[in-house]
Design a protein around this motif. Structure first.
Motif, PDB file in Angstrom:
ATOM      1  N   TYR A 102      -3.314   3.945   4.013  1.00 42.77           N
ATOM      2  CA  TYR A 102      -2.505   4.425   5.138  1.00 42.77           C
ATOM      3  C   TYR A 102      -3.395   5.036   6.212  1.00 42.77           C
ATOM      4  O   TYR A 102      -3.197   4.799   7.411  1.00 42.77           O
ATOM      5  CB  TYR A 102      -1.484   5.452   4.637  1.00 42.77           C
ATOM      6  N   ALA A 103      -4.402   5.817   5.789  1.00 44.76           N
ATOM      7  CA  ALA A 103      -5.330   6.426   6.752  1.00 44.76           C
ATOM      8  C   ALA A 103      -6.154   5.356   7.460  1.00 44.76           C
ATOM      9  O   ALA A 103      -6.460   5.476   8.659  1.00 44.76           O
ATOM     10  CB  ALA A 103      -6.246   7.411   6.030  1.00 44.76           C
ATOM     11  N   ALA A 104      -6.516   4.306   6.708  1.00 47.73           N
ATOM     12  CA  ALA A 104      -7.280   3.209   7.315  1.00 47.73           C
ATOM     13  C   ALA A 104      -6.446   2.479   8.363  1.00 47.73           C
ATOM     14  O   ALA A 104      -6.940   2.145   9.453  1.00 47.73           O
ATOM     15  CB  ALA A 104      -7.751   2.237   6.240  1.00 47.73           C
ATOM     16  N   PHE A 105      -5.159   2.234   8.042  1.00 48.54           N
ATOM     17  CA  PHE A 105      -4.263   1.600   9.015  1.00 48.54           C
ATOM     18  C   PHE A 105      -4.167   2.451  10.284  1.00 48.54           C
ATOM     19  O   PHE A 105      -4.228   1.932  11.401  1.00 48.54           O
ATOM     20  CB  PHE A 105      -2.867   1.419   8.421  1.00 48.54           C
ATOM     21  N   ASP A 106      -4.010   3.757  10.077  1.00 51.07           N
ATOM     22  CA  ASP A 106      -3.875   4.678  11.206  1.00 51.07           C
ATOM     23  C   ASP A 106      -5.139   4.671  12.068  1.00 51.07           C
ATOM     24  O   ASP A 106      -5.076   4.665  13.304  1.00 51.07           O
ATOM     25  CB  ASP A 106      -3.593   6.095  10.685  1.00 51.07           C
ATOM     26  N   PHE A 107      -6.307   4.646  11.436  1.00 49.30           N
ATOM     27  CA  PHE A 107      -7.579   4.633  12.165  1.00 49.30           C
ATOM     28  C   PHE A 107      -7.703   3.369  13.020  1.00 49.30           C
ATOM     29  O   PHE A 107      -8.062   3.435  14.203  1.00 49.30           O
ATOM     30  CB  PHE A 107      -8.751   4.720  11.177  1.00 49.30           C
ATOM     31  N   ILE A 108      -7.406   2.224  12.424  1.00 47.32           N
ATOM     32  CA  ILE A 108      -7.522   0.948  13.146  1.00 47.32           C
ATOM     33  C   ILE A 108      -6.582   0.921  14.351  1.00 47.32           C
ATOM     34  O   ILE A 108      -6.981   0.557  15.467  1.00 47.32           O
ATOM     35  CB  ILE A 108      -7.218  -0.240  12.205  1.00 47.32           C
ATOM     36  N   GLY A 109      -5.320   1.309  14.137  1.00 47.21           N
ATOM     37  CA  GLY A 109      -4.346   1.295  15.222  1.00 47.21           C
ATOM     38  C   GLY A 109      -4.690   2.262  16.326  1.00 47.21           C
ATOM     39  O   GLY A 109      -4.596   1.937  17.520  1.00 47.21           O
ATOM     40  N   LEU A 154      -1.448  -0.990  13.287  1.00 48.21           N
ATOM     41  CA  LEU A 154      -0.262  -0.279  13.776  1.00 48.21           C
ATOM     42  C   LEU A 154       0.990  -0.657  12.990  1.00 48.21           C
ATOM     43  O   LEU A 154       1.776   0.202  12.594  1.00 48.21           O
ATOM     44  CB  LEU A 154      -0.068  -0.581  15.267  1.00 48.21           C
ATOM     45  N   VAL A 155       1.180  -1.951  12.766  1.00 49.87           N
ATOM     46  CA  VAL A 155       2.386  -2.407  12.063  1.00 49.87           C
ATOM     47  C   VAL A 155       2.314  -2.072  10.580  1.00 49.87           C
ATOM     48  O   VAL A 155       3.312  -1.643   9.980  1.00 49.87           O
ATOM     49  CB  VAL A 155       2.595  -3.926  12.275  1.00 49.87           C
ATOM     50  N   ALA A 156       1.142  -2.234   9.976  1.00 50.93           N
ATOM     51  CA  ALA A 156       0.989  -1.904   8.558  1.00 50.93           C
ATOM     52  C   ALA A 156       1.279  -0.424   8.321  1.00 50.93           C
ATOM     53  O   ALA A 156       1.907  -0.054   7.312  1.00 50.93           O
ATOM     54  CB  ALA A 156      -0.420  -2.253   8.085  1.00 50.93           C
ATOM     55  N   LYS A 157       0.848   0.430   9.228  1.00 56.35           N
ATOM     56  CA  LYS A 157       1.120   1.867   9.110  1.00 56.35           C
ATOM     57  C   LYS A 157       2.618   2.140   9.116  1.00 56.35           C
ATOM     58  O   LYS A 157       3.139   2.915   8.300  1.00 56.35           O
ATOM     59  CB  LYS A 157       0.434   2.616  10.255  1.00 56.35           C
ATOM     60  N   VAL A 158       3.326   1.492  10.051  1.00 58.79           N
ATOM     61  CA  VAL A 158       4.771   1.712  10.158  1.00 58.79           C
ATOM     62  C   VAL A 158       5.496   1.194   8.922  1.00 58.79           C
ATOM     63  O   VAL A 158       6.361   1.871   8.357  1.00 58.79           O
ATOM     64  CB  VAL A 158       5.320   1.032  11.434  1.00 58.79           C
ATOM     65  N   ALA A 169       0.812  -1.225   0.000  1.00 59.41           N
ATOM     66  CA  ALA A 169       0.000   0.000   0.000  1.00 59.41           C
ATOM     67  C   ALA A 169       0.840   1.266   0.000  1.00 59.41           C
ATOM     68  O   ALA A 169       0.494   2.249  -0.663  1.00 59.41           O
ATOM     69  CB  ALA A 169      -0.945  -0.008   1.204  1.00 59.41           C
ATOM     70  N   GLY A 170       1.941   1.267   0.757  1.00 63.48           N
ATOM     71  CA  GLY A 170       2.705   2.504   0.901  1.00 63.48           C
ATOM     72  C   GLY A 170       1.858   3.575   1.562  1.00 63.48           C
ATOM     73  O   GLY A 170       0.903   3.274   2.289  1.00 63.48           O
ATOM     74  N   THR A 171       2.179   4.838   1.296  1.00 60.62           N
ATOM     75  CA  THR A 171       1.428   5.934   1.925  1.00 60.62           C
ATOM     76  C   THR A 171       0.427   6.581   0.979  1.00 60.62           C
ATOM     77  O   THR A 171      -0.341   7.448   1.401  1.00 60.62           O
ATOM     78  CB  THR A 171       2.398   7.021   2.441  1.00 60.62           C
ATOM     79  N   LEU A 229     -11.477   3.685  -3.675  1.00 60.95           N
ATOM     80  CA  LEU A 229     -12.722   4.455  -3.566  1.00 60.95           C
ATOM     81  C   LEU A 229     -12.516   5.752  -2.781  1.00 60.95           C
ATOM     82  O   LEU A 229     -13.347   6.166  -1.967  1.00 60.95           O
ATOM     83  CB  LEU A 229     -13.823   3.611  -2.905  1.00 60.95           C
ATOM     84  N   GLY A 230     -11.353   6.356  -2.997  1.00 63.15           N
ATOM     85  CA  GLY A 230     -11.063   7.628  -2.363  1.00 63.15           C
ATOM     86  C   GLY A 230     -10.538   7.541  -0.940  1.00 63.15           C
ATOM     87  O   GLY A 230     -10.270   8.561  -0.309  1.00 63.15           O
ATOM     88  N   VAL A 231     -10.399   6.328  -0.413  1.00 60.59           N
ATOM     89  CA  VAL A 231      -9.899   6.144   0.963  1.00 60.59           C
ATOM     90  C   VAL A 231      -8.483   5.595   0.898  1.00 60.59           C
ATOM     91  O   VAL A 231      -8.233   4.536   0.309  1.00 60.59           O
ATOM     92  CB  VAL A 231     -10.796   5.174   1.757  1.00 60.59           C
ATOM     93  N   ARG A 232      -7.532   6.329   1.506  1.00 60.95           N
ATOM     94  CA  ARG A 232      -6.147   5.866   1.524  1.00 60.95           C
ATOM     95  C   ARG A 232      -5.987   4.714   2.506  1.00 60.95           C
ATOM     96  O   ARG A 232      -6.498   4.765   3.624  1.00 60.95           O
ATOM     97  CB  ARG A 232      -5.203   7.005   1.912  1.00 60.95           C
TER      98      ARG A 232
END
Length: 428
Positions: free
Chosen positions: A36-43, A214-218, A24-26, A31-34
């Motif tokens: 990276y933002a989803a990873f951040d939200f979950i973590g 958390l890990v996917a975001k990093v 995924a990268g950053t 559908l317009g949702v990054r």
């Protein structure tokens, strides 16, 4: 259909997080949702859930534990010896961890702080200002925070040291009121604590999802470089646990308990394997008592007091882990902690290990308390979660072994015969 155990779920989540973060990268989106933002939200959602548990879990755990000790005349010679042993071994474990983490410096890579490698987003200057505000005053300030002017405000502001001190007093003096009222109060807090343990257990069921985010975001933002400092953190904790398990506790058995440590290792093997697999000293308690009584020869009188109390307040491995984690995060931010800040970490590790519930991964709550006490951002717990489960299994085994060593040593010092096949010592 057989359900996978939590540690396998976490390992699978880690593998999927590495793959998802790499792909995924950053910038990738759907559908317009990054992603990276989803990873951040979950973590973040998972970390918020952990933080939510801090105040009610710690307060109820300490009150119930202290009230249980103080009831039924347990604060006699046996109680004092037990508490002295538990405080001593926890402090020794913390100091072992402090020495190793200062020597290894897992938060530094090639002489530079690992903040960017770990994807820590907090501004370093803001963190430094908070840490300086928390710790550069004299030691009197640390103890002044133990007696808050407003307990509710202290809890809201994250001043957990004062809240812990209040809980200790509340639990102790709860046993000094009329029996009818004391019983009602104890039942209320025991029920409250049981509810909080259930909620904590429920939240930890979502650990694989939280760890994935958390890990996917990093990985998405830093690649695989984050795993270098994380590996050194893992090695530092394991080295500290090994020193305490293989050196410190056997020396106490040999010199204080006057018994052969190897015999005790053999006697406790079933309980240690169970503790390792369940990551819960509470779940292991029945087997721990059986091994201590039937294999080590400790009386039921001693084991029935020392071991349940130990499962509540004696967390050597957890205290060591909390200390190393806090120091690792400070190093990763490039913050050099002086004597006062390190003393605060030692003190907070000691008192929060008393209030940690004897269930899997509950020490993450305590680490959040310590980070808040010295001004470090709670978000830094995120990456530690990647290796927490394996370390949790190891530190729980150390916790259980320390409890059993306490039962043997106290039985020996109170003159019990045939403990691990040894004749009785003179009472002390």
């Amino acid at each position: 259909m057989m359900k996978l155990k939590l540690h396998w779920q976490i390992l699978i989540a880690l593998a999927l997080a590495v793959i998802a973060g790499s792909l995924a990268g950053t910038s990738a989106e759907l559908l317009g949702v990054r992603f990276y933002a989803a990873f951040d939200f979950i973590g973040t959602l998972f970390l918020n859930a952990l933080t939510m548990l801090i105040v009610p879990l710690v307060v109820s755990s300490i009150i119930v534990g202290i009230a249980g000790i103080g009831s039924g005349g347990a604060f006699g010679r046996l109680g004092l010896k037990t508490l002295l042993y538990y405080l001593t071994t926890s402090l020794l474990a913390i100091l072992v961890g402090l020495v190793i983490v200062n020597a290894v410096a897992p938060g530094m890579v090639d002489g530079e702080p690992a903040k960017h490698l770990l994807g820590m987003s907090a501004n370093v200057s803001d963190v430094v200002a908070k840490v300086e505000g928390k710790g550069t005053g004299d030691l009197v300030g640390v103890f002044l925070r133990m007696v808050p002017t407003n307990v509710i405000a202290a809890a809201a502001d994250g001043q957990m040291l004062g809240l812990i001190f209040f809980s200790l007093l509340f639990g102790y003096f709860m046993t000094k009121i009329e029996e009818a009222y004391a019983e009602s109060m104890y039942n209320f807090w025991q029920g409250f604590f049981q509810v909080m343990m259930k909620i904590t257990d429920w939240v930890m069921q979502f650990a694989p999802i939280g760890i994935f985010g958390l890990v996917a975001k990093v990985v998405a933002s830093t690649g695989y470089s984050a795993f270098v400092p994380l590996a050194w953190f893992f090695i530092s904790v394991m080295a500290g646990l090994a020193v305490h398990f293989l050196v410190v506790l056997p020396l106490l058995l040999f010199f204080v308990g006057r018994v052969n440590p190897l015999r005790h290792y053999r006697a406790m093997a079933p309980a240690l394997l169970t503790a390792f697999s369940t990551s819960s000293s509470a779940a292991t308690l029945p087997l721990t008592m059986e091994c201590v009584e039937k294999e080590a020869g400790v009386s039921n009188r001693t084991s029935s007091f020392v071991l349940p109390l130990g499962a509540t307040v004696n967390m050597d491995g957890t205290a060591l882990y909390e200390c190393v984690a806090a120091m690792f995060i400070a190093q990763a931010y490039g913050i050099e902690l002086g004597f006062v800040q390190q003393f605060t970490i030692v003190l907070m590790s000691l008192v929060t290990s008393i209030g940690v519930a004897a269930i899997p991964s509950a020490s993450l709550v305590a680490i959040a308390i310590i980070l808040a006490a010295i001004g470090l951002p709670v978000e830094a717990i995120g990456l530690i979660l990647a290796v927490d489960r394996v370390l949790d299994m190891c530190r729980t085994s150390v916790n259980v072994f320390s409890d059993s060593c306490g039962a043997v040593i106290i039985a020996r010092r109170t003159g019990e015969p045939d403990v691990l096949g040894e004749p009785a010592l003179q009472r002390s």
